[in-house]
Design an enzyme around this catalytic site. Sequence first.
Site, mmCIF file in Angstrom:
data_model
loop_
_atom_site.group_PDB
_atom_site.id
_atom_site.type_symbol
_atom_site.label_atom_id
_atom_site.label_comp_id
_atom_site.label_asym_id
_atom_site.label_seq_id
_atom_site.Cartn_x
_atom_site.Cartn_y
_atom_site.Cartn_z
ATOM 1 N N GLN A 153 -4.640 -5.461 6.677
ATOM 2 C CA GLN A 153 -5.487 -6.494 6.080
ATOM 3 C C GLN A 153 -5.398 -7.833 6.803
ATOM 4 O O GLN A 153 -6.079 -8.781 6.407
ATOM 5 C CB GLN A 153 -5.112 -6.683 4.594
ATOM 6 C CG GLN A 153 -5.304 -5.467 3.727
ATOM 7 C CD GLN A 153 -6.760 -5.031 3.607
ATOM 8 O OE1 GLN A 153 -7.679 -5.805 3.862
ATOM 9 N NE2 GLN A 153 -6.976 -3.783 3.215
ATOM 10 N N LYS A 213 -11.185 -1.013 9.703
ATOM 11 C CA LYS A 213 -11.236 -2.246 8.920
ATOM 12 C C LYS A 213 -11.602 -3.459 9.778
ATOM 13 O O LYS A 213 -11.745 -4.567 9.261
ATOM 14 C CB LYS A 213 -9.889 -2.502 8.228
ATOM 15 C CG LYS A 213 -9.509 -1.457 7.186
ATOM 16 C CD LYS A 213 -8.198 -1.813 6.518
ATOM 17 C CE LYS A 213 -7.658 -0.679 5.658
ATOM 18 N NZ LYS A 213 -8.484 -0.394 4.481
ATOM 19 N N ASP A 242 2.806 -3.990 7.945
ATOM 20 C CA ASP A 242 1.489 -3.395 7.694
ATOM 21 C C ASP A 242 0.452 -4.488 7.927
ATOM 22 O O ASP A 242 0.299 -5.395 7.118
ATOM 23 C CB ASP A 242 1.432 -2.867 6.264
ATOM 24 C CG ASP A 242 0.057 -2.321 5.879
ATOM 25 O OD1 ASP A 242 -0.849 -2.329 6.739
ATOM 26 O OD2 ASP A 242 -0.113 -1.909 4.717
ATOM 27 N N HIS A 250 0.861 -1.178 0.000
ATOM 28 C CA HIS A 250 0.000 0.000 0.000
ATOM 29 C C HIS A 250 0.900 1.232 0.000
ATOM 30 O O HIS A 250 2.000 1.210 0.570
ATOM 31 C CB HIS A 250 -0.881 -0.032 1.254
ATOM 32 C CG HIS A 250 -1.980 0.983 1.279
ATOM 33 N ND1 HIS A 250 -1.764 2.309 1.568
ATOM 34 C CD2 HIS A 250 -3.316 0.856 1.079
ATOM 35 C CE1 HIS A 250 -2.915 2.966 1.540
ATOM 36 N NE2 HIS A 250 -3.876 2.101 1.238
ATOM 37 N N CYS A 263 -4.862 2.253 -3.894
ATOM 38 C CA CYS A 263 -3.695 2.890 -3.242
ATOM 39 C C CYS A 263 -2.471 1.984 -3.312
ATOM 40 O O CYS A 263 -1.664 1.927 -2.365
ATOM 41 C CB CYS A 263 -4.009 3.245 -1.787
ATOM 42 S SG CYS A 263 -5.361 4.418 -1.594
#
Length: 400
Positions: A196, A219, A193, A116, A356
């Site tokens: 997700q 999220k 990151d 991302h 993104c």
Amino acid sequence: MDIKKIKECFPVLNNNPGLAYLDSAASSLKPKQVIDKIMYYYNELGVNVNRGVYDLSYRATDLYEDSRRVVAKFINANEDEIVFTRGASASLNLVASSYMEFINEGDEIITTLQEHHSAMMPWLNVCKKKNAKLIYIPLNEEGKVTIEAFKSVLSNKTKVVSINHVSNVLGYTNPIKEICALAHSVGAVVSVDGAQSVPHLKIDVKDLDCDFLSFSGHKMCGPSGVGVLYGKKELLDKMPPVEFGGDMAQDVFPYEMTFKDAPYKFETGTPLISEVIGLAEACKFLEGIGLENIKAHELELKKYAIEKLKDVEGITIYNNNLDSSLISFNIDGVHPHDAASIFDKNKVCLRAGYHCAQPITRFLKQISTLRCSFYFYNDFEDVDKLVSSIIEARDFFLSF
């Protein structure tokens, strides 16, 4: 899981009958329990924390700091390793902006084309400022990161590895535990990151042994505008703050200043009180359902969707893997934004664009893709609506 009962927890689904919400990778829906907890704060307390010497402020502070303990437990961290931020992007930027202090000319920072923009761009900025070098792990033909490829770029010059746990375009789950072990063998730190992964997988930061983990509340059924940076305490202690002001200062004199210990030195000004309280409630909500149950249900839906889409001509699926809830695809000859108009008409919500993540989109030789993402409040009927809308969009736009 009783999906019908779960759906009833989400006001957006109750207020929009027939909605197939398949864009949870962008932002999840919020359950009533989270909304009610936020309203409890505003209705019953509504005051600042860590400042007032009156009962309401004490109660608000207790609730706020208890939320830090809840979030820490959710990922098996210590509470003094949890920094609250505005979101995953803010967390990822905080790591880069602060850890830049330890980057020198000629040092190397490893990342991937999967990232991302919020994970890639801060380190690109660091490299430009510090005259360091950004190194990309070669992806295989499917766009996956392999340990062999990681080893090929790892060196004694490596100081930081910045990598996603789960790709937001292809949905691949990267081998973070192995990457951390290899990075640590050359003295590098790993910034993950987790935007997700945290909403879908049971995360144990001690087991992964990552140095930093960033994720967002919105999220994972929590409020917008709040995120988390997990950092190992010994690293947070030595890293300098990047914002200055109220509540992070210990002593301030005309020409000198000292700061509170981590995590508080990174939390400047009035904190995200209601958002943090709502995030803690979201953690409890997800734990009540069970992350293992969530993961199993998502993959059941994805497997069903992939099987149905195999019989649909004229589409290209970029990730048939069953290790995440994402499906990125295109309808051959139809621009994703055009196709999205048919989905919208049919009350099927999904993402159209480059998400993104332009480098991995270009890797696929595309300018944009369609992306559906399942969560535990989706069911097989939602998948059927998706498939029928794909067929309708294909037939409509290719009929001209």
